[in-house]
Each structure stands twice: as C-alpha cells, then as structure tokens.
Design an enzyme around this catalytic site. Structure first.
Site, mmCIF file in Angstrom:
data_model
loop_
_atom_site.group_PDB
_atom_site.id
_atom_site.type_symbol
_atom_site.label_atom_id
_atom_site.label_comp_id
_atom_site.label_asym_id
_atom_site.label_seq_id
_atom_site.Cartn_x
_atom_site.Cartn_y
_atom_site.Cartn_z
ATOM 1 N N ASP A 23 0.856 -1.281 0.181
ATOM 2 C CA ASP A 23 0.013 0.092 0.045
ATOM 3 C C ASP A 23 0.921 1.272 -0.068
ATOM 4 O OD1 ASP A 23 -2.173 1.665 -0.136
ATOM 5 O OD2 ASP A 23 -2.720 1.290 2.111
ATOM 6 N N GLY A 24 0.342 2.133 -0.700
ATOM 7 C CA GLY A 24 1.056 3.624 -0.548
ATOM 8 C C GLY A 24 1.682 4.174 -1.770
ATOM 9 N N HIS A 40 3.134 3.225 -9.141
ATOM 10 C CA HIS A 40 2.771 1.736 -9.122
ATOM 11 C C HIS A 40 4.144 1.245 -9.859
ATOM 12 C CE1 HIS A 40 -1.105 1.943 -7.847
ATOM 13 N NE2 HIS A 40 -1.772 3.072 -8.921
ATOM 14 N N SER A 68 -6.934 -5.797 -6.235
ATOM 15 C CA SER A 68 -8.159 -6.319 -5.364
ATOM 16 C C SER A 68 -9.433 -6.322 -6.015
ATOM 17 C CB SER A 68 -8.358 -5.492 -4.229
ATOM 18 O OG SER A 68 -8.906 -4.122 -4.437
ATOM 19 N N GLU A 70 -11.843 -4.878 -5.723
ATOM 20 C CA GLU A 70 -12.343 -3.539 -5.501
ATOM 21 C C GLU A 70 -11.558 -2.431 -6.300
ATOM 22 O OE1 GLU A 70 -11.759 -5.289 -2.801
ATOM 23 O OE2 GLU A 70 -13.942 -5.799 -2.442
ATOM 24 N N LEU A 134 10.978 -21.045 -3.706
ATOM 25 C CA LEU A 134 9.938 -20.028 -3.180
ATOM 26 C C LEU A 134 8.558 -20.066 -4.006
ATOM 27 C CD1 LEU A 134 9.207 -17.206 -1.322
ATOM 28 C CD2 LEU A 134 10.112 -15.828 -3.506
ATOM 29 N N ARG A 197 -5.613 -2.257 8.392
ATOM 30 C CA ARG A 197 -6.632 -2.942 7.964
ATOM 31 C C ARG A 197 -6.189 -4.021 7.067
ATOM 32 N NH1 ARG A 197 -7.952 2.281 6.430
ATOM 33 N NH2 ARG A 197 -7.323 2.517 4.334
HETATM 34 C C1 FPP Z 1 -1.978 0.129 -3.454
HETATM 35 O O1 FPP Z 1 -1.344 1.481 -3.392
HETATM 36 C C2 FPP Z 1 -1.324 -0.500 -4.572
HETATM 37 C C3 FPP Z 1 -1.975 -1.185 -5.522
HETATM 38 C C4 FPP Z 1 -3.466 -0.973 -5.660
HETATM 39 C C5 FPP Z 1 -1.367 -1.873 -6.877
HETATM 40 C C6 FPP Z 1 -0.159 -2.658 -6.297
HETATM 41 C C7 FPP Z 1 0.675 -2.884 -7.631
HETATM 42 C C8 FPP Z 1 1.789 -2.891 -7.645
HETATM 43 C C9 FPP Z 1 2.845 -2.685 -6.615
HETATM 44 C C10 FPP Z 1 2.644 -2.771 -9.038
HETATM 45 C C11 FPP Z 1 3.313 -3.849 -9.323
HETATM 46 C C12 FPP Z 1 2.914 -5.496 -8.860
HETATM 47 C C13 FPP Z 1 3.382 -6.347 -9.811
HETATM 48 C C14 FPP Z 1 3.115 -7.970 -9.201
HETATM 49 C C15 FPP Z 1 4.252 -6.402 -10.867
HETATM 50 P P1 FPP Z 1 -2.266 2.614 -3.812
HETATM 51 O O2 FPP Z 1 -2.386 2.896 -5.194
HETATM 52 O O3 FPP Z 1 -3.638 2.199 -3.154
HETATM 53 O O4 FPP Z 1 -1.775 3.835 -2.849
HETATM 54 P P2 FPP Z 1 -2.421 4.937 -2.177
HETATM 55 O O5 FPP Z 1 -3.133 4.379 -1.041
HETATM 56 O O6 FPP Z 1 -1.019 5.660 -1.544
HETATM 57 O O7 FPP Z 1 -3.436 5.666 -3.036
#
Ligand code: FPP
Length: 243
Positions: A23-24, A40, A68, A70, A134, A197
């Site tokens: 997250d973040g 991302h 997710s 969502e 792994l 959470r």
């Molecule tokens: C949450 O941060 C992150 C996501 C919804 C996407 C996770 C995806 C990656 C880490 C990209 C690459 C993954 C792979 C497997 C190649 P957020 O966007 O909700 O952050 P925020 O809460 O700060 O808005």
C-alpha cells in the site's frame, strides 16, 4: 515453520509464509508531485526487492496483494496502467523468476483480466511449476469474501449432489475449497503505508497470522524493511489461543 538462526535479522524464527498488502503507491507519487502511475511503477521495483529478500532469508511462500476486486472501480487510466505493468513484469521477469527457483501461482478472479494477461498467467504457471525455492502467489482481481462465497457455493453443490452432508463440513474442508488450498496459512502479514486494516485480503487464512504494519510507503520498501518485519515477528509469542 522453519527455525533458522539468522545473523541478518537477529531473530531465530523465519516465517514460512509472508503475505504483503503493498500500500502507498499513490501517496508516494503525490508526495513527489508525480502521477499516481509512477508510484505503481516504482512499486514494481519494490516487488523485486521483496522477492530478493525472501530468497535470501529462506522464506518459502510470499503472497502479494497486487490488485483487489475493489480496485476495478479506480479510473480506467489507472487500471490500464496497472494492467500494462503486470503485462510488462510477467514478460520481462519470467526468466529471472525461473533462475531464482520461484514458482508463480495466482489467486483471484483472473477471468476478468485482459485475455493476453490470462495467457501470460498460464504460461508463468506452466514454466515455473517445477521450481521449489519460493512460491510467489499473486492476488489479482482478488477479494477474500468472494473467495469464501465461492467455497460455500462449491460445498452447496456437493450437498445438492448428495456427495456431502452439512455436518461433514469442518474448517479443513472449507480451507480446501478456498483458492489458497495447498498453501500454508500466512505466518506474517505486512501492510505498508501505515494503514492498519485487512481490506478483504485472506480473511479466513489470517485467523492466527501475526500482523506488522510499517510506516514505509510500498515504493520505498527495501530488503531492510522485510528484515525489520521478520525481526518483529520473531519477537512475538504465538499461542494460537492456548496458554
Ligand atoms: C496500493 O497502493 C497498490 C496497488 C493497488 C497496486 C499494487 C501494484 C503494484 C505494486 C505494481 C506492481 C505489481 C506487480 C506484481 C508487478 P495505492 O495505489 O492504493 O496507494 P495509495 O493508498 O497511496 O493511494
């Protein structure tokens, strides 16, 4: 769970299965006046870092919440960019994943993903199936409540077909009907960005998981953060409800 003295962590217990809510990404980008998409992209680098760390520490299972159920309600531009990142990562990393002995596995409603990504997923599963250092499970279009509903529906069908009576259903049977069947339950769940959470991630599977919440934003996540979380995990006393 493996008990391995570790000079790196100072802890004696290395979790067998680590799950991470990454997250973040958005906040990381906004802090730098960049578009969320850049967050991302940098998040994908942090995935490589996490994989390296797991392999070095001897963690056997890593499950990452990558998209997710969502997240489909995000702006189309962001969804398309994330799909592009998955596509790029799957194509580019396949050899590195094989070389590192990583088996790739997926949970979630992947039938909602673009068809070419579904094909890449099949290819990744087949090409990495014999690797055993792994197991990397990517949760894509994943929601834990929907997963549990799916398991209930499958059990209901078996009852309807006369193969099962309701009284036969126990915790093991439910677990075997979840998409995570065959994986051990996570020992440690890490969530980055300071949020505390579960956000519909592995609700059933985390019944006895230790949670570690890190203030670091996911794109900044480094091997040292994994080591810190594992060290914290090693200091916990897991009693599973007993004394
Ligand atoms: C949450 O941060 C992150 C996501 C919804 C996407 C996770 C995806 C990656 C880490 C990209 C690459 C993954 C792979 C497997 C190649 P957020 O966007 O909700 O952050 P925020 O809460 O700060 O808005």
């Amino acid at each position: 769970m493996t008990v391995v003295p570790s000079a790196d962590t100072g802890a004696t217990i290395i979790p067998e299965h680590v799950a991470i809510i990454m997250d973040g990404n958005g906040r990381w980008a906004v802090k730098r006046s960049l578009k969320r998409l850049r967050g991302h992209e940098q998040g994908a680098e942090a995935v490589r870092e996490a994989l390296k760390g797991c392999n070095e520490l001897g963690i056997r299972y890593l499950t990452l919440f990558a998209f997710s159920s969502e997240n489909w309600s995000r702006p189309v531009e962001e969804i398309n960019h994330l799909m592009g990142l998955f596509r790029f990562f799957f194509k580019k990393e396949i050899k590195a994943l094989c070389d590192a002995g990583i088996r790739v596995n997926f949970i979630g409603n992947t039938s909602k993903l673009p068809e070419d990504i579904q094909e890449l997923i099949e290819e990744l599963k087949v090409r990495t199936k014999d690797n055993n250092k792994l197991v990397l499970t990517l949760a894509l279009s994943y929601g834990s409540q929907a997963e549990i509903v799916g398991a209930m529906q499958a059990l209901g069908e078996k009852i309807k077909a006369g193969e099962l009576s309701p009284g036969d259903i126990d915790e093991d049977m439910v677990a075997r009907h979840l998409e995570t069947t065959g994986l051990p339950e996570p020992d440690l769940l890490i969530r980055t960005s300071g949020e505390q959470r579960l956000s519909n991630f592995l609700l059933w599977q985390c019944a006895y998981t230790e949670f570690v919440f890190l203030d670091v934003l996911w794109p900044d996540f480094k091997k040292q953060d994994l080591i810190a979380a594992v060290g914290e995990y090693g200091s916990r006393s897991r009693r599973y409800g007993a004394l």
